[in-house]
Design an enzyme around this catalytic site. Structure first.
Site, PDB file in Angstrom:
ATOM      1  N   TYR A 114     -34.835 -19.340 -28.693  1.00  0.00           N
ATOM      2  CA  TYR A 114     -34.401 -19.329 -30.253  1.00  0.00           C
ATOM      3  C   TYR A 114     -35.472 -19.619 -31.104  1.00  0.00           C
ATOM      4  O   TYR A 114     -35.475 -18.916 -32.352  1.00  0.00           O
ATOM      5  CB  TYR A 114     -33.472 -20.278 -30.430  1.00  0.00           C
ATOM      6  CG  TYR A 114     -32.031 -19.545 -30.140  1.00  0.00           C
ATOM      7  CD1 TYR A 114     -31.382 -19.327 -28.846  1.00  0.00           C
ATOM      8  CD2 TYR A 114     -30.769 -19.672 -31.141  1.00  0.00           C
ATOM      9  CE1 TYR A 114     -30.282 -18.777 -28.605  1.00  0.00           C
ATOM     10  CE2 TYR A 114     -29.563 -19.104 -30.995  1.00  0.00           C
ATOM     11  CZ  TYR A 114     -29.380 -18.813 -29.631  1.00  0.00           C
ATOM     12  OH  TYR A 114     -28.175 -18.214 -29.459  1.00  0.00           O
ATOM     13  N   LYS A 135     -32.558 -21.799 -14.551  1.00  0.00           N
ATOM     14  CA  LYS A 135     -33.213 -20.575 -13.964  1.00  0.00           C
ATOM     15  C   LYS A 135     -34.436 -20.938 -13.009  1.00  0.00           C
ATOM     16  O   LYS A 135     -35.432 -20.423 -13.353  1.00  0.00           O
ATOM     17  CB  LYS A 135     -33.297 -19.387 -14.853  1.00  0.00           C
ATOM     18  CG  LYS A 135     -33.514 -18.252 -14.224  1.00  0.00           C
ATOM     19  CD  LYS A 135     -32.054 -17.550 -13.333  1.00  0.00           C
ATOM     20  CE  LYS A 135     -32.611 -16.307 -12.762  1.00  0.00           C
ATOM     21  NZ  LYS A 135     -31.370 -16.056 -11.765  1.00  0.00           N
ATOM     22  N   ASP A 156     -27.025 -18.075 -13.430  1.00  0.00           N
ATOM     23  CA  ASP A 156     -26.103 -16.806 -12.915  1.00  0.00           C
ATOM     24  C   ASP A 156     -25.091 -17.239 -12.061  1.00  0.00           C
ATOM     25  O   ASP A 156     -23.769 -16.982 -12.259  1.00  0.00           O
ATOM     26  CB  ASP A 156     -27.000 -15.865 -12.414  1.00  0.00           C
ATOM     27  CG  ASP A 156     -28.039 -16.322 -11.111  1.00  0.00           C
ATOM     28  OD1 ASP A 156     -28.055 -17.627 -11.123  1.00  0.00           O
ATOM     29  OD2 ASP A 156     -28.413 -15.551 -10.235  1.00  0.00           O
ATOM     30  N   ASP A 194     -25.728 -20.980 -25.133  1.00  0.00           N
ATOM     31  CA  ASP A 194     -24.948 -19.977 -26.057  1.00  0.00           C
ATOM     32  C   ASP A 194     -24.030 -19.205 -25.231  1.00  0.00           C
ATOM     33  O   ASP A 194     -22.690 -18.850 -25.564  1.00  0.00           O
ATOM     34  CB  ASP A 194     -26.231 -19.286 -26.818  1.00  0.00           C
ATOM     35  CG  ASP A 194     -25.173 -18.203 -27.476  1.00  0.00           C
ATOM     36  OD1 ASP A 194     -24.238 -18.500 -28.419  1.00  0.00           O
ATOM     37  OD2 ASP A 194     -25.956 -17.204 -27.616  1.00  0.00           O
ATOM     38  N   ASP A 205     -19.487 -19.560 -24.636  1.00  0.00           N
ATOM     39  CA  ASP A 205     -18.690 -18.426 -25.042  1.00  0.00           C
ATOM     40  C   ASP A 205     -17.612 -18.254 -23.568  1.00  0.00           C
ATOM     41  O   ASP A 205     -16.383 -18.014 -23.841  1.00  0.00           O
ATOM     42  CB  ASP A 205     -19.156 -17.301 -25.340  1.00  0.00           C
ATOM     43  CG  ASP A 205     -19.632 -17.170 -26.827  1.00  0.00           C
ATOM     44  OD1 ASP A 205     -19.385 -18.303 -27.482  1.00  0.00           O
ATOM     45  OD2 ASP A 205     -19.418 -16.092 -27.241  1.00  0.00           O
TER      46      ASP A 205
HETATM   47  C1  IPM Z   1     -23.253 -19.663 -31.820  1.00  0.00           C
HETATM   48  C2  IPM Z   1     -23.788 -18.550 -32.355  1.00  0.00           C
HETATM   49  C3  IPM Z   1     -25.093 -18.622 -32.931  1.00  0.00           C
HETATM   50  C4  IPM Z   1     -26.044 -19.038 -31.715  1.00  0.00           C
HETATM   51  C5  IPM Z   1     -25.499 -17.427 -33.762  1.00  0.00           C
HETATM   52  C6  IPM Z   1     -24.402 -17.222 -35.023  1.00  0.00           C
HETATM   53  C7  IPM Z   1     -26.687 -17.630 -34.538  1.00  0.00           C
HETATM   54  O1  IPM Z   1     -23.625 -17.429 -31.555  1.00  0.00           O
HETATM   55  O2  IPM Z   1     -23.210 -20.924 -32.379  1.00  0.00           O
HETATM   56  O3  IPM Z   1     -22.931 -19.770 -30.576  1.00  0.00           O
HETATM   57  O4  IPM Z   1     -26.605 -18.187 -31.232  1.00  0.00           O
HETATM   58  O5  IPM Z   1     -26.424 -20.149 -31.708  1.00  0.00           O
HETATM   59 MG    MG Z   2     -22.927 -18.244 -29.748  1.00  0.00          MG
END
Ligand code: IPM
Ligand code: MG
Length: 366
Positions: free
Chosen positions: A141, A191, A223, A247, A251
């Site tokens: 990042y 990884k 993975d 990240d 999700d």
């Molecule tokens: C998160 C989001 C952010 C990230 C974006 C919006 C920059 O996806 O907080 O997970 O990638 O960290």
């Molecule tokens: Mg995110």
């Protein structure tokens, strides 16, 4: 002494959900006799429109000065064609970096009433309770060099994955500390079969692990971790991982619970902290009063726990949310037999439930 909270609603559904969260924040603080000073500041696309940049210096200064930031969401199609440096998302990345918030806590907890909201089978996810500890200040990042250049007549995109030993060590320690207060199981995700950053990561995690003999440490390749999250999510308690893997995995973990609209987060490690729902700005449903404010409300619960050391208030809010979703649902978690409500009504239900089931007067002050 008053506690200074900066509310940064941002874009899309951000302002709607933070408005509800803010009411819960005020109600709980008032009940506990906590004096709050609330302020607001533009961020993201809203700030680009108002001031020409996603995180104006005044907004950053206010965030620095606050005891905690309650963040909504940033981003939207309107600003998607801008340069990275000017995009709404940059505000969030800059806040994390400038405030030194290197640890991101993302709990993914399945609520009993919402077991059916998940796309996975109820028996796979019932009772699932995972905490993802994501590194937030390093990795690909922020690594240099980065950019798009022309080399030998072709365009080349480049990013750099980089972690120093101290960076790994401090986040791994957060992972162990968090795991220790939970079920004492930490899974470090990397990884290491391909990446040097991960080889170092695994080495450091193993070394630090010796200081936490009471916490069971294991390692998974990212993975495989992604697969196990879907296959057998209950094997996980606490996960610690880098910025990019975190990240993605957070999700995935979020969807175990049925709706990303339920998941709060805390970004800690600096002098103050930032709390945000992880769902993002959802521009398609913005302004319609149908968004789910519960992730923002649960972010307030995390604020009470991590910034104000008020676990009783955290529990009060969490219990109220748990109770409300047994009868009332926003569209994203709607199910047959439930009463569908909008964003504002959902906030009101939570406030009502809190009033109905307050913690003991004694406890609320501690
Ligand atoms: C998160 C989001 C952010 C990230 C974006 C919006 C920059 O996806 O907080 O997970 O990638 O960290
Ligand atoms: Mg995110």
């Amino acid at each position: 002494m008053a506690t200074n909270i900066l509310v940064m609603g941002g874009d899309g559904i951000g302002p709607e959900v933070t408005a509800q969260a803010r009411q819960v924040l005020q109600a709980a603080a008032q009940a506990a006799g906590l004096e709050l000073k609330l302020d607001t500041a533009p961020v993201g696309g809203a700030a680009i429109d108002a001031a020409g940049q996603p995180l104006p210096p005044e907004s950053l200064a206010k965030a620095r000065a606050a005891d905690a930031v309650l963040f909504g969401a940033v981003g939207g199609p309107k600003w998607d064609t801008l340069d990275f440096a000017l995009r709404p998302e940059k505000a969030l990345l800059k806040l994390r970096q400038e405030l030194g918030l290197f640890a991101n806590l993302r709990p993914a907890k399945v609520y009993p009433a919402l077991v059916d909201a998940s796309t996975l089978k109820p028996e796979a996810i019932a009772g699932c309770d995972i905490m993802v500890v994501r590194e937030l200040n390093g990795d690909i990042y922020f690594g240099e060099p980065r950019g798009i250049t022309v080399e030998n007549g072709v365009r080349v995109g480049r990013n750099t994955m980089v972690y120093s030993e101290p960076e790994i060590e401090r986040i791994v320690r957060v992972g162990f500390d968090v795991a220790r207060k939970r079920r004492k199981k930490l899974c470090s995700v990397d990884k290491a079969n391909v990446l040097e950053t991960s080889v170092l990561w695994r080495e450091v995690a193993t070394r630090v692990g010796k200081e936490y003999p009471d916490v069971a440490l294991d390692h998974l390749y990212v993975d495989n971790a992604a697969m196990q999250l879907i296959r057998a999510p209950k094997r996980f308690d606490t996960i610690v991982t880098g910025n990019l893997f975190g990240d993605i995995l957070s999700d995935a973990a979020a969807m175990l619970t049925g709706s990303i609209g339920m998941l709060p987060s805390a970004s800690i490690g600096g002098r103050n902290a930032l709390y945000e729902p992880i769902h993002g700005s959802a521009p398609d449903i913005a302004g319609k009063d149908i968004a789910n404010p519960l992730a923002a409300i649960l972010s307030v619960a995390m604020l009470f726990k991590y910034s104000l050391d008020r676990p009783v208030l955290e529990g009060w809010i969490r219990d109220a949310v748990t109770a409300v979703v047994t009868t009332h649902r926003t569209a994203d978690i709607m199910a047959p037999g439930m009463k569908q409500v909008g964003c504002r009504q959902m906030g009101e239900r939570v406030l009502e439930q809190m009033a109905k089931a307050p913690p003991q007067a004694q406890a609320v002050r501690h």
